[in-house]
Design a protein around this motif. Structure first.
Motif, short mmCIF file in Angstrom:
data_model
loop_
_atom_site.label_atom_id
_atom_site.label_comp_id
_atom_site.label_asym_id
_atom_site.label_seq_id
_atom_site.Cartn_x
_atom_site.Cartn_y
_atom_site.Cartn_z
N ILE A 39 19.71 -68.35 85.97
CA ILE A 39 20.00 -67.31 86.66
C ILE A 39 21.49 -67.24 87.13
O ILE A 39 22.34 -66.51 87.01
N ALA A 40 21.58 -68.44 87.75
CA ALA A 40 22.96 -68.66 88.30
C ALA A 40 24.15 -68.85 87.36
O ALA A 40 25.46 -68.42 87.50
N GLN B 280 27.83 -69.82 96.36
CA GLN B 280 26.79 -70.51 95.82
C GLN B 280 26.50 -71.42 96.68
O GLN B 280 27.37 -72.60 96.84
N ASN B 281 25.46 -71.77 97.34
CA ASN B 281 25.01 -72.75 98.25
C ASN B 281 23.84 -73.62 97.94
O ASN B 281 22.95 -73.53 98.12
N ARG C 277 29.86 -73.65 95.45
CA ARG C 277 30.71 -73.15 94.53
C ARG C 277 31.23 -71.70 95.16
O ARG C 277 30.49 -70.77 95.51
N HIS C 278 32.49 -71.60 95.17
CA HIS C 278 33.21 -70.25 95.61
C HIS C 278 34.01 -69.68 94.64
O HIS C 278 34.78 -70.14 94.07
N PHE D 264 25.22 -65.82 97.63
CA PHE D 264 26.10 -64.59 98.23
C PHE D 264 26.93 -63.91 97.42
O PHE D 264 27.81 -64.54 97.13
N THR D 265 26.95 -62.78 97.34
CA THR D 265 27.97 -61.97 96.59
C THR D 265 28.47 -60.54 97.52
O THR D 265 27.40 -59.94 97.92
N GLN D 266 29.61 -60.41 97.50
CA GLN D 266 30.26 -59.38 98.26
C GLN D 266 30.93 -58.66 97.25
O GLN D 266 31.97 -58.99 96.60
#
Length: 326
Positions: free
Chosen positions: A155-156, A214-215, A186-187, A221-223
């Motif tokens: 999924i990631a 990604q933690n 991961r940013h 978390f996505t904005q």
């Protein structure tokens, strides 16, 4: 594939009241989730260490503990036995060790997170807080959930597989962006422009961006920023090694009902959950296999770099997941 370790969703906090007891099955294990009278959530192995009764079926909250339905042994969220009502003395091990295997718990972003590691290693990092999911001025979260045959890595990994956006989601282009890897985090950030048709029939170009954090294996978390701002938690929790529950939890700044912004948010959520989003991916994930040695080409995106990042979350990896066939 093995189950990667990390912090995972096990429940939404507002769905677990004081005194609630719920049986769960995640990480290939039977678990029990409860909230004691102090308001603390606990996750334990489901089966009582005494004679094996399932704490999630008939167990009751009593003070700071959950009581077994069989002989009323009581256990705190930290796994220590707090009471054996008919015993004159505790077994020695019950005095010094948590005999009901506990899972570390955090309650943040409106989510109850449990830490899973196959060898019961203590948490190596913490849950990241995202205030918009619990602060005034942000809308009540909108939630979706699915279950299918897959795993958190597949999924990631979808986010770095740039080639599939054209063929699965019918998208003309994916904005170029920058990605940074820093240990377990991961940013990524991608910016571009989007043409939007306004209610008066005119078209306006809006700057747009997608920022993702990604933690570890279980918290993403996505904005999305553009016409409106939309925040999304992607919550993938493994039920078994190749059986996953996926949840999308959205929030956004509060808008007046039926306003242009409110309708734009509804459209953005529909796009993210529809064929242009996860609904297009699920049938692929559900039937695909994981190729440890994929045959890749130059247009596939940074899949191998992502795999080198993600393989750190496997405690028992027999072979690396970042190898490609030449």
């Amino acid at each position: 594939m093995d189950i990667p370790f990390g912090w995972y969703f096990v429940a939404y906090g507002d769905e677990l009241a004081i005194g609630d007891v719920k049986p769960l099955h995640y990480f290939g294990r039977d678990l029990v989730l409860f909230r004691n009278e102090s308001g603390e959530a606990g996750v334990l192995d489901a089966y009582c260490p005494h004679l094996g009764a399932h704490l999630g079926h008939g167990g009751v909250v009593d003070g700071d503990s959950i009581r077994c339905p069989f002989h009323a042994w009581a256990f705190k969220p930290n796994g220590f036995c707090s009471s054996i009502p008919y015993a004159k003395a505790f077994p020695p091990i019950a005095k010094r060790s948590p005999i009901a295997r506990p899972y570390p718990v955090r309650e943040r972003n409106g989510v109850i997170w449990a830490w899973y590691h196959p060898h019961d290693v203590a948490p190596m990092y913490d849950v990241i807080e995202h205030d918009e999911f619990t602060q005034p001025g942000w809308a009540k979260p909108t939630r979706f959930d699915w279950r299918f045959a897959s795993n958190p890595q597949e999924i990631a990994e979808n986010g770095v597989d740039v080639a599939h956006f054209e063929f699965v989601h019918k998208m003309d282009a994916v904005p170029e962006g920058k990605t940074n890897y820093d240990g377990h985090i991961r940013h990524s950030h991608a910016a571009g422009e989007r043409a939007v048709k306004l209610p008066d029939g005119t078209t306006k170009i809006f700057p747009s961006s997608v920022t993702t954090i990604q933690n570890g294996a279980g918290q993403k978390f996505t904005q999305l920023s553009g016409v409106v701002t939309l925040s999304l938690m992607v919550l993938a929790t493994p039920v078994e090694a190749d059986d996953v529950e996926l949840r999308f939890c959205f929030t956004h700044p509060e808008f007046e009902p039926d306003s242009f912004d409110a309708k734009a948010v509804e459209a953005a959520i529909a796009n993210t959950c529809g064929q242009t989003g996860v609904a297009g991916d699920i049938p692929i994930w559900n039937y695909k296999i994981h190729r440890v040695r994929p045959l890749l080409c130059d247009g596939d995106g940074p899949i191998l770099r992502f795999r080198r990042y993600f393989e750190q979350f496997y405690a028992d990896a027999d072979e690396p997941n970042s190898i490609a066939a030449e």
